[in-house]
Design an enzyme around this catalytic site. Structure first.
Site, short mmCIF file in Angstrom:
data_model
loop_
_atom_site.label_atom_id
_atom_site.label_comp_id
_atom_site.label_asym_id
_atom_site.label_seq_id
_atom_site.Cartn_x
_atom_site.Cartn_y
_atom_site.Cartn_z
N SER A 304 0.85 -1.20 0.00
CA SER A 304 0.00 0.00 0.00
C SER A 304 0.88 1.24 0.00
O SER A 304 2.05 1.19 0.37
CB SER A 304 -0.90 0.01 1.24
OG SER A 304 -0.16 0.39 2.40
N ASP A 305 0.32 2.36 -0.39
CA ASP A 305 0.99 3.62 -0.14
C ASP A 305 0.77 3.97 1.33
O ASP A 305 0.04 3.28 2.06
CB ASP A 305 0.45 4.72 -1.06
CG ASP A 305 1.48 5.82 -1.32
OD1 ASP A 305 2.38 6.00 -0.47
OD2 ASP A 305 1.37 6.50 -2.36
#
Length: 762
Positions: A304-305
């Protein structure tokens, strides 16, 4: 926080940790397989882990021991102390950390993992190494303007050599988002608006970061192609905003650079913040499952960011943290960055049957496989060497490369009356503007480990270049966004006392990058007032733009006889600019993005469609596709850039003008330098599919070549076209090619005529 200096005792503990690792279960399992057959050791190790330890392997956190720059680059969040983070390592509750503080920190943490953790699984150290480590190179958008993938590979390689010496295994780069709205601040991290240039630079940067000796080499770092996908298409250029584009556009424009990165060997990708047609990318099964895994057969890791899973709640897509964890994980995000959601909620989700154990094990295998590829299961300390860290950074070779990359990234937009290059002697030169001098706004946005204090400013670069430094003065004249008391008067006096003015204006580095979208992509009003006042003196003016995006230029800035786009060039900024100003090297870069006439044109890119009412060449006509009083063109188009030569295009040969389905077509033009100085020209091939079942852009870049021409020299430049070069996404959303008539241009920019002709695909 505990003591942060590495001590002799810590080094000794590190040695003991290596010994402990040699006797660990994970190391023994790999040894049984000879290090060659990965699946069996990974499977055996996974079987020994508790569900909590598995969730820990999927949890990546910001380093508690980090510098101020790293902290400033992300939203403020509560962080554990270093002692607390060491306790998490011991308990197997984190897989690694990012943006930490060098080899000393990494050794301390890895030592705990190898000596005190139950399974002694090595930690992974990651960082944002976007355009250099301690040696800072031009921001990626600027470097893309070099149109030299080999240069991008070399700077990424140097960045990897430095970063790996500080214990870093994994970089969150390259950003391969196509950016066609210059209001969006994150365009600085990519390669601009064009698909071919984006693909080419993605390939080069992956190869540079990962090296040619394999990922287990101690100077290799794993790349991470980001942000998957279409982050650069945010509505109105507003960071984090909604993206709603067709699947055809995704496949034609936004997917190809990712495919190029994966083909080059990038084993990780990062889910983007934005939603796609109503479904956030961080929880998008079609994007992360059907496209990435099923169609492309990507077998690497998806991360994920920063808090991307947490943000599913504010998107209105997840009810709470537990729901966000389930949605992101089941959609295909293997590792959670910073939220802590996976550690907190995956064990319960597995216990309740809402997340299958098989999916959990799949993600854990991907993490462990990444660590094996990086050589960490063979030697967890392979990149952690405080002594090596001191010898690999800011070496003379790397600083020389930074200077070379800097000057090869500068674009000359105008040079009326051959004002440039400037003479090195006999002229009084006034450097005026907020970027004329000082240790600020040099390295640019998104650099965690570099420092403006170590970079060379414009005044220092110019004084080091001219024969008599006493003839060079520097005056601010204004601030970046605010006037200075008496500033304009001082600048006018400096201009009047000089023979030539270099006006250093534009954007500060905190006006570009993440969360730095602008509603008006212009030189700020305070600096425009300065430019008008200085122009009124009548002195020759060279504009040296400092910018992180394309700008809409106007007034005295646009009217100046010479304009250089100098971007943010990094450690050797001042020397690189001086090399071009005084002709030690000629400008050779081209625009990777179109400079519009006005902000209101955004998003603008050269490869737009004709519409049913295109304005014909010439004056603006009523009821045609253009803005009121403004043409639907660029002020300075993609691919534009001048040299110190005089370049002519002539003698187009279309090779018979017929391309068969299984054949090739070679097209050729003669390029001549009629000037008196050596020049480097970027020769560009554009094609238009005139009639198709899906309307096509007015031009598309299909190839480019950089050539060097001595004064008076000519050369023949040839490009080869194949059927595959004419592919587009058809009515069935599959790649297709259709026979018919095509226009082509061999030209110096996307809107220049160059030499033009036609051919037919039969």
């Amino acid at each position: 926080m505990t003591e942060q200096r590495i001590s002799r005792r810590a080094l000794m503990i590190g040695g003991g940790a290596i010994a402990a690792w040699a006797a660990s279960p994970a190391r023994a399992l790999l040894a049984q397989m000879g290090g060659a057959a990965l699946p069996a050791p990974v499977e055996a190790l996974v079987a020994q882990m508790t569900v909590e330890e598995k969730a820990g392997q999927l949890t990546l956190m910001a380093a508690a021991w980090a510098g101020g720059a790293a902290t400033a680059l992300n939203p403020i969040a509560a962080t554990a102390s270093f002692d607390q983070q060491l306790a998490e390592v011991k308990a197997g509750r984190i897989t690694g950390v990012f943006n930490g503080n060098g080899a000393a920190m990494a050794r301390r943490m890895q030592t705990v993992a190898m000596r005190e953790q139950r399974l002694k699984i090595p930690l992974l150290f990651a960082a944002d190494i976007i355009h250099g480590f301690r040696t800072v190179f031009p921001m990626p958008l600027a470097e893309a303007g070099s149109f030299e993938p080999a240069l991008a590979e070399r700077t990424a390689r140097a960045a990897a050599v430095e970063a790996s010496a500080a214990g870093i295994d994994w970089t969150f780069a390259p950003m391969v988002d196509i950016a066609r709205d210059q209001r969006w601040g994150r365009g600085i991290e990519g390669a601009g608006e064009d698909v071919l240039l984006g693909r080419t630079m993605a390939d080069a940067r992956v190869r540079g970061f990962q090296g040619r000796r394999g990922l287990a080499a101690d100077d290799a770092v794993m790349s991470c192609a980001k942000h998957f996908a279409a982050y650069g298409a945010a509505e109105a250029g507003l960071d984090y905003n909604t993206v709603d584009v067709s699947e055809r556009t995704l496949r034609d424009v936004y997917f190809p650079p990712f495919q190029a990165a994966f083909a080059a060997g990038s084993g990780t990708t990062m889910a983007s913040f934005n939603e796609l047609s109503g479904v956030p990318a961080t929880a998008n099964p079609w994007l992360l499952g059907q496209v990435l895994r099923d169609e492309w057969r990507f077998d690497g890791l998806v991360v994920s960011d920063y808090t991307g899973d947490l943000e599913l709640i504010d998107h209105g897509f997840a009810a709470d943290a537990r729901d966000a964890t389930r949605l992101a994980f089941m959609a295909g995000v293997d590792m959670s960055m910073q939220s802590g959601f996976y550690l907190a909620h995956l064990p319960d989700l597995v216990a309740k049957g809402e997340v299958p154990m098989a999916r959990l094990d799949q993600a854990v295998r991907r993490v462990l496989a990444l660590k094996v590829r990086l050589g960490l299961f063979d030697d967890p300390f392979r990149r952690i060497d405080p002594r090596r860290e001191k010898t690999r950074v800011r070496t003379p070779a790397h600083l020389a490369l930074a200077r070379e990359a800097g000057r090869r990234s500068i674009v000359m937009l105008k040079n009326e009356g051959d004002l440039l290059p400037l003479p090195r002697s006999g002229k009084r030169i006034a450097l005026i503007g907020p970027f004329a001098q000082g240790q600020q706004n040099l390295i640019g946005p998104w650099n965690v480990y570099g420092s403006d204090a170590d970079a060379i400013d414009l005044l220092s670069g110019v004084r080091a270049t001219v024969a008599d430094p006493a003839l060079v003065t520097a005056t601010a004249g204004s601030g970046v966004e605010a006037a200075l008391s008496g500033g304009i008067a001082a600048a006018v006096a400096a201009a009047q006392a000089a023979d030539i003015v270099v006006l250093a204006i534009g954007e500060s580095q905190d006006m570009s990058g993440e969360a730095q979208s602008r509603t008006e992509i212009v030189v700020p009003p305070a600096q425009m007032a300065l430019a008008e006042a200085v122009a009124a003196t009548g002195k020759p003016i060279v504009i040296a733009l400092r910018n992180g995006r394309a700008l809409a230029l106007s007034g005295a800035v646009l009217a100046a006889p010479a304009i250089l786009v100098t971007w943010f060039l990094g450690s050797q900024s001042g020397l690189a600019i001086a090399d071009i100003l005084f002709g030690a090297e000629g400008p050779s870069a081209r625009l990777p993005v179109s400079f519009p006439h006005a902000t209101g044109q955004e998003p603008y890119h050269y490869a737009h469609k004709n519409t049913g009412r295109p304005n014909p060449p010439g004056p603006l006509q009523p009821f045609k596709a253009h803005y009121r009083g403004t043409p639907n063109t660029a002020a300075f188009p993609f691919g534009h850039g001048l040299t110190y030569g005089r370049i002519d295009y002539a003698a187009l040969d279309t090779g018979g003008g017929r391309l068969t389905a299984d054949g090739v077509l070679t097209v050729t033009a003669t390029i001549t330098n009629r000037g008196t100085r050596r020049a480097e020209e970027v020769v560009q091939l554009y094609v238009q599919d005139v009639t198709a079942s899906i309307t096509r852009p007015i031009r598309e870049l299909k190839a480019f070549r950089k050539i060097t021409l001595a004064p008076g020299a000519s050369t023949s430049v040839s490009f080869t076209l194949r059927r595959a070069d004419l592919t587009f996404i058809g009515t069935d959303l599959k790649p297709t090619v259709e026979p018919g008539r095509f226009r082509l241009w061999i030209a110096p920019s996307a809107e220049a005529e160059g030499v033009a002709g036609e051919f037919t695909l039969v």
